[in-house]
Scaffold this active site. Structure first.
Site, short mmCIF file in Angstrom:
data_model
loop_
_atom_site.label_atom_id
_atom_site.label_comp_id
_atom_site.label_asym_id
_atom_site.label_seq_id
_atom_site.Cartn_x
_atom_site.Cartn_y
_atom_site.Cartn_z
N HIS A 117 0.84 -1.20 0.00
CA HIS A 117 0.00 0.00 0.00
C HIS A 117 0.88 1.26 0.00
CE1 HIS A 117 -3.74 2.25 1.21
NE2 HIS A 117 -2.83 3.08 1.72
N GLU A 118 1.82 1.33 0.92
CA GLU A 118 2.67 2.52 1.02
C GLU A 118 3.59 2.67 -0.18
OE1 GLU A 118 1.82 4.67 3.02
OE2 GLU A 118 0.61 3.47 4.41
N HIS A 174 1.64 4.53 -2.80
CA HIS A 174 1.71 5.98 -2.57
C HIS A 174 3.05 6.53 -3.05
CE1 HIS A 174 -1.98 6.63 -0.40
NE2 HIS A 174 -1.67 5.81 0.58
N HIS A 219 3.52 6.66 -6.85
CA HIS A 219 2.63 7.69 -7.38
C HIS A 219 3.28 9.07 -7.21
CE1 HIS A 219 -1.79 9.40 -7.36
NE2 HIS A 219 -1.09 9.82 -8.40
#
Length: 602
Positions: free
Chosen positions: A392-393, A396, A399
Site C-alpha cells: 500500500h505505502e 503511494h 505515485h
C-alpha cells in the site's frame, strides 16, 4: 538481526539497512540548520511582490517561480525534521526541529496570504494579455484557473476578515470531539477465558472485535458503547455544532450546500457522491449474502454486530518475513512493467523505508512523497497485514515519485480524491497474485476473507458513513434538530439498510456515529469508497487488458499529479467516476468472491 525480529528497544540498535536514508536530504544536522536560515531569507523575497502581481506578466511569473522555489526548499527542509522526529518521538532535539519547522511554515503561509486576493483582482482580459506577453505563464494556467474560479465565492475584504477570524470557532467541534473521544472517555476492561484483563481503548477496540473468543468480543462491545451511551447527548451536540458551522460557511460563500462547498475544493462534482450512494444501494443484496455467509461460517445461531470483524477462517495465518514480502510485491507488480519494478527495487535497496518498530517511533504507517525520493514509515510485523501495508505505502510512494518526475512543481501534488487509488490498486494486484499463487485451499480462503473485509469496511462501511454525514448535513439545512435521539434514529435506519435482516441489530450499535472522527473532516470519508472502487477497476483493467491499460495507468494517472481535475485524470486512465460503473464493477467482484468463499468452505 533475523527476519523474524519485529522491534527494537532503542533507535540506536536498529541496523542502518533497516532505516530510511535521511542523509539523502542533509548529511547532518548542521547542514539542516544552515538551510533553516536560508528558508527564513525567503520571507523578504515574498514581501517584495506584495501589491505587484497584477502590474505585469513578468512580475506574476517571477512570483509563481518563487512559490515553486519555496515548495522545493520547504519539501527538503521539512522532510528532514519531520522524518527525524518520527524516528523517536522521545528525542527532544528532533521534536524541537519539528517545532521550528512548523513555525517557519506558519510564517511563510502568512507571508503568502496576500497572493490569492491579488490574483483574484486581475481581470480576465488582463490575464489573457499576460499569457500572450509571457509564454512562461502557460505552465501555471491550471493553478491560476483554480484560484480564479473561487471568485464567485470570495466576499468583500471586511467580510473575508470576519470569516477568517471565525476560523478558530469553526475548528472547535473537531477539537472538542478529539478531547472527549481520546482524553475524557474511559472504558471498563474485559476478561478473557484465561482470566487475563484486557484493556478496552480506541486503539484496542477493533483488535478485540477480531478476537476468536466471542465473550471477549461481546464484553468489549458492551463496554465501549456503555460509555458512549453515557455521553451521547454531548456527542450529539458536538456533531450538531459541526454541521451548523459547515452550513454557515457554505451559505456565506454562496454555495448551494456544504457538500458542494467541500467537493469544490478538489474539483469534484456532488453527483460523484450521489452516484456512490446509489450504486451501493442497488447492490445491497451482495452485502446481505456476505452477512449470511459470515453467520454460516462462524456457526452461530444468531450473528451479532460484534461478530463482524473476527476472521471467518481460523488457524490459517502464518509468518511472512519482510524479505518474502518484498519478493511477493515484486512478483505481483511485475505486470506494471520492468520500469515500475526497477523503481520498487530502488526503494527497497536504497533505504526509502524505515522498516521496523523501535521504542518511541511514531506508530502506524505512511508515505511522504519527498522530491529527493519518497520516505516510507512502517512498523512491520511478520503477517499478512504487514505485507499489505507495505505494498500500500509503496503505491503511494511511486505515485508521488512519478508525479514529481513528470510534472512541474506547481502540478506535481495530487489531490486527496485520488490519493488512495494507487496504493489500493497495488493491494488488489498483490491479492490477485497471492490467490493465483497459492495451492492451499485454506490459505486461499484466508486471503479471500481478507479481501472481502476490505470491500465490507471500505466500500460499504465508508459509504454508509458518507450517507450518514450527508443526512446530518441536510437536517441542519432543513432546520431540523440534531440530538442523540435523531442521530441514533438515522443511524439505526442505515444499519438496517446496509446489513439486512440476517444479523441481530444490537441496539448499542446505533451509537456508533458518536465514535467516528471522520464526521468532523468535512465530507472526506466518501473518498475512501470512491478511491477503492477506482483502484479495483484499474487493477481489473491491468490484469485483463495488459499493456494498453498499464500504459494508460502509468502515464495518465501515476504521472499526472494534479495537472487536471481528478475525475478527468481517472477517466484518461480508463475509469469514469462520473458514472456508477466503477462502483458497480467493484461490487460484482465482491459478489463473486463471496460465492468462491462459500464453495471453498463447503
Amino acid at each position: 538481526m533475523n527476519n523474524q525480529q519485529n522491534s527494537y528497544e532503542k533507535r540506536s540498535e536498529v541496523p542502518r539497512e533497516h532505516t530510511w536514508a535521511t542523509e539523502d536530504l542533509y548529511a547532518n544536522d548542521a547542514d539542516w540548520k544552515k538551510d533553516l536560515e536560508k528558508v527564513k531569507e525567503l520571507l523578504p523575497q515574498i514581501e517584495s511582490f506584495r501589491g505587484k502581481l497584477g502590474t505585469s506578466a513578468d512580475s506574476l511569473l517571477n512570483f509563481l517561480k518563487l512559490q515553486d522555489e519555496i515548495i522545493v526548499q520547504m519539501d527538503k527542509f521539512a522532510n528532514y525534521s519531520l522524518r527525524k522526529a518520527d524516528e523517536d518521538t522521545k528525542n527532544t532535539t528532533y521534536q524541537g526541529y519539528k517545532d521550528q519547522t512548523m513555525s517557519v511554515c506558519v510564517e511563510i503561509s502568512s507571508a503568502l496570504s496576500f497572493a490569492e486576493p491579488e490574483i483574484l483582482e486581475i481581470s480576465e482580459d488582463t490575464l489573457n494579455t499576460f499569457y500572450e506577453q509571457q509564454p512562461g505563464l502557460s505552465q501555471y494556467r491550471r493553478c491560476l484557473n483554480d484560484i480564479i474560479k473561487k471568485k464567485a465565492h470570495i466576499l468583500s475584504d471586511i467580510e473575508e476578515k470576519i470569516l477568517a477570524a471565525a476560523g478558530d470557532l469553526a475548528q472547535s467541534p473537531e477539537d472538542i470531539f478529539g478531547l472527549l473521544n481520546n482524553a475524557d472517555m474511559t472504558y471498563e476492561s474485559v476478561t478473557d477465558i484465561e482470566g487475563n484483563r484486557l484493556a478496552v481503548t480506541q486503539a484496542s477496540f477493533i483488535p478485540l472485535m477480531q478476537n476468536y473468543d466471542r465473550n471477549v468480543r461481546k464484553d468489549a462491545f458492551e463496554s465501549l458503547y456503555k460509555t458512549y451511551d453515557e455521553h451521547k447527548n454531548t456527542a450529539a451536540a458536538i456533531l450538531s455544532a459541526q454541521m451548523k458551522q459547515l452550513n454557515f460557511f457554505a451559505k456565506m460563500r454562496r454555495y448551494n450546500s456544504p457538500l458542494e462547498a467541500a467537493l469544490d475544493q478538489t474539483n469534484v462534482a456532488p453527483q460523484v457522491y450521489y452516484n456512490l450512494i446509489e450504486a451501493v444501494h442497488e447492490n445491497m443484496e451482495s452485502m446481505y449474502k456476505y452477512v449470511r455467509l459470515r453467520k454460516k461460517l462462524l456457526k452461530v445461531d444468531a450473528l451479532h454486530m460484534y461478530d463482524l470483524y473476527v476472521p471467518m477462517v481460523s488457524d490459517a495465518e502464518r509468518e511472512i518475513s519482510f524479505t518474502e514480502t518484498k519478493e511477493n510485491i515484486r512478483e505481483a507488480l511485475a505486470v506494471l512493467g520492468e520500469d515500475y519494478v526497477a523503481l520498487l527495487d530502488e526503494g527497497f535497496h536504497n533505504r526509502w523505508i524505515d522498516i521496523y518498530e523501535n521504542t518511541g517511533k511514531r506508530s502506524g504507517a505512511y508515505s511522504s512523497g519527498c522530491r529527493v525520493h519518497p520516505y516510507i514509515l512502517l512498523n512491520y510485523k511478520n503477517n499478512l497485514d504487514g505485507e499489505f501495508t507495505t505494498v500500500h505505502e509503496m503505491g503511494h510512494a511511486l505515485h508521488s515519485y512519478l508525479s514529481n518526475k513528470n510534472q512541474p512543481v506547481v502540478d506535481a501534488d495530487y489531490v486527496i480524491f485520488v490519493a488512495e487509488v494507487a496504493s489500493t490498486c497495488n493491494e488488489a494486484l498483490l491479492m490477485q497474485h497471492l490467490l493465483k499463487k497459492t495451492t492451499d485451499k485454506k490459505e486461499r480462503a484466508y486471503l479471500i476473507n481478507y479481501f472481502l473485509e476490505q470491500f465490507r469496511t471500505t466500500l460499504y462501511r465508508q459509504t454508509m458513513f458518507a450517507e450518514f454525514e450527508l443526512k446530518m448535513s441536510q437536517m441542519v439545512q432543513n432546520g431540523e434538530s440534531i440530538n442523540s435521539e435523531s442521530a441514533c434514529r438515522v443511524y439505526h435506519e442505515l444499519i438496517d439498510l446496509y446489513f439486512g435482516k440476517d444479523i441481530v441489530h444490537d441496539s448499542k450499535i446505533d451509537l456508533e456515529w458518536a465514535r467516528i472522527p471522520h464526521f468532523f473532516y468535512n465530507f472526506y470519508v466518501y473518498q475512501y469508497a470512491t478511491g477503492f472502487s477506482a483502484a479495483i477497476a484499474l487493477s481489473q483493467k491491468i490484469l485483463s487488458e495488459g499493456a494498453p491499460a498499464v500504459k494508460a495507468y502509468k502515464e495518465s494517472f501515476l504521472s499526472a499529479g494534479c495537472s487536471k481535475d481528478p475525475v478527468s485524470i481517472l477517466k484518461d486512465a480508463g475509469v469514469d467516476m462520473s458514472t456508477k460503473k466503477p462502483v458497480e464493477e467493484a461490487l460484482k467482484l465482491f459478489d463473486s468472491l463471496i460465492d468462491e468463499m462459500e464453495e471453498l468452505m463447503r
